[in-house]
Design an enzyme around this catalytic site. Structure first.
Site, PDB file in Angstrom:
ATOM      1  N   LYS A 184       0.846  -1.204   0.000  1.00  0.00           N
ATOM      2  CA  LYS A 184       0.000   0.000   0.000  1.00  0.00           C
ATOM      3  C   LYS A 184       0.878   1.250   0.000  1.00  0.00           C
ATOM      4  O   LYS A 184       0.610   2.204  -0.717  1.00  0.00           O
ATOM      5  CB  LYS A 184      -0.939   0.003   1.219  1.00  0.00           C
ATOM      6  CG  LYS A 184      -2.132  -0.916   1.023  1.00  0.00           C
ATOM      7  CD  LYS A 184      -2.901  -1.183   2.295  1.00  0.00           C
ATOM      8  CE  LYS A 184      -3.951  -2.255   2.048  1.00  0.00           C
ATOM      9  NZ  LYS A 184      -4.526  -2.820   3.263  1.00  0.00           N
ATOM     10  N   GLN A 202      -4.914  -1.594   9.338  1.00  0.00           N
ATOM     11  CA  GLN A 202      -4.833  -2.937   8.747  1.00  0.00           C
ATOM     12  C   GLN A 202      -5.463  -3.975   9.685  1.00  0.00           C
ATOM     13  O   GLN A 202      -5.100  -4.061  10.861  1.00  0.00           O
ATOM     14  CB  GLN A 202      -3.351  -3.279   8.481  1.00  0.00           C
ATOM     15  CG  GLN A 202      -3.137  -4.594   7.781  1.00  0.00           C
ATOM     16  CD  GLN A 202      -3.661  -4.584   6.342  1.00  0.00           C
ATOM     17  OE1 GLN A 202      -3.433  -3.660   5.588  1.00  0.00           O
ATOM     18  NE2 GLN A 202      -4.395  -5.628   5.975  1.00  0.00           N
ATOM     19  N   ASP A 234     -11.217   3.009   3.795  1.00  0.00           N
ATOM     20  CA  ASP A 234     -11.569   1.598   3.675  1.00  0.00           C
ATOM     21  C   ASP A 234     -13.099   1.441   3.666  1.00  0.00           C
ATOM     22  O   ASP A 234     -13.613   0.365   3.355  1.00  0.00           O
ATOM     23  CB  ASP A 234     -10.992   0.838   4.888  1.00  0.00           C
ATOM     24  CG  ASP A 234     -10.185  -0.369   4.482  1.00  0.00           C
ATOM     25  OD1 ASP A 234     -10.100  -0.636   3.266  1.00  0.00           O
ATOM     26  OD2 ASP A 234      -9.655  -1.053   5.377  1.00  0.00           O
TER      27      ASP A 234
END
Ligand code: NDP
Length: 285
Positions: A54, A98, A121
């Site tokens: 990422k 994460q 997200d």
């Protein structure tokens, strides 16, 4: 094989090129790059790879990306404090924590701590609610990537029957809502669904997001259906397989995503796209 392959790598490349242009235009207008901060707690090897990817992918498209690594025994309060700091930092447009988090940390508490405007997200309660209400918001990256794939192959879900196998908050539920928003008639199947072959057999669009290798058999697929396989399963031979039994399904489908190289590459591309969207939305106030 009769189906056309949906090339996730190529579509993701196109998305990244668009993001790069939009990130450059943002920097030109606002005098700073869009910023994405990723928080990683612990040393899970797969998560470490994702976070590195990422970071790299952001920097390649002109997004200022940084990773914050906390030890596995970091307290929930420490993680919440870091997210709070990133919320308050005006140069940060996107925050991603994460998952999975270590067991002693409540993922809902952490995800909901992220400012909804920076929740790239799309997994927090606010953005999930906005999605269900059909209002503008940040959409979860993998489902959003699936919708982009449909668009790229010219598949308009309007009026079509879509069956989503899997009802997770991460994939199944959001994609069902995105398909509904595009006027598909949506069925969500799960582990208690009776006659799964019969349910899948009605679908013009099949989305498999289960995590069971080859669960969806080729002869379940309605001839001409579009098949999106979200599953990523590592088999004993070390290779990755999807949730759909690929070869026989490809004999019946009109379009199908391979695993790997299908839905997988779309996730990071859509994360970058969401980050630039978040940057513009925040700058517009
Ligand atoms: P979850 O484990 O959270 O959810 C799996 C879903 O599948 C559940 O709703 C479960 O039903 C359902 N299910 C399990 N077994 C069956 C069965 N035999 N028949 C029908 N339904 C079943 O998984 P995720 O949604 O997080 O992930 C799904 C897959 O997608 C995984 O392989 C994951 O690795 C992959 N993935 C890929 C991404 C990408 O970038 N391409 C991103 C995210 C995930 P129930 O609710 O009843 O338990």
């Amino acid at each position: 094989m009769t189906a056309e392959l949906i090339d996730g790598k190529a579509i993701a490349k196109k998305v990244r090129a668009e993001v790069k242009e939009r990130a450059a235009a943002f920097a030109e207008t606002y005098g700073r790059q869009p910023g994405l901060e990723v928080v990683l707690v612990g040393e899970d090897p797969a998560s470490q790879v994702y976070v590195r990817n990422k970071e790299r992918a952001s920097n390649k498209v002109g997004i200022r990306g940084a990773a914050h690594r906390l030890p596995a025994d970091a307290s929930e309060a420490a993680v919440l404090e870091l997210v709070g700091k990133l919320n308050a930092d005006d140069a940060v447009d996107g925050i991603l924590v994460q998952l999975p988090l270590p067991d002693h940390i409540d993922p809902n508490a952490v995800v909901d701590q992220i400012d909804a405007a920076k929740d790239v997200d799309g997994l927090g309660a606010v953005n999930a609610g906005l999605l269900v209400l059909g209002r503008q918001g940040l959409r979860p990256c993998t489902p959003f990537g699936c919708m982009r794939m449909l668009e790229e192959i010219g598949c308009d879900p309007k009026g079509k029957r879509a069956v989503v196998v899997g009802r997770s908050n991460l994939v199944g539920k959001p994609i069902a809502h995105l398909l509904l928003q595009k006027h598909a008639t949506v069925t969500v199947a799960h582990s208690r669904t009776q006659d799964l072959p019969g349910v899948v057999g009605q679908a013009d669009i099949v989305v498999a997001a289960v995590g069971v290798q080859g669960l969806v058999k080729g002869d379940w697929i309605k001839p001409g259906a579009v098949v999106l396989d979200v599953g990523i399963n590592r088999a004993d031979d070390g290779k990755l397989y999807g949730d759909v039994d690929f070869e026989p399904a490809a004999e019946r489908a009109s379009h199908i995503t391979p695993v790997p190289g299908g839905v997988g590459p779309m996730t990071i591309a859509m994360l970058l796209s969401n980050t630039v969207d978040a940057a513009y939305a925040r700058a517009a106030g």
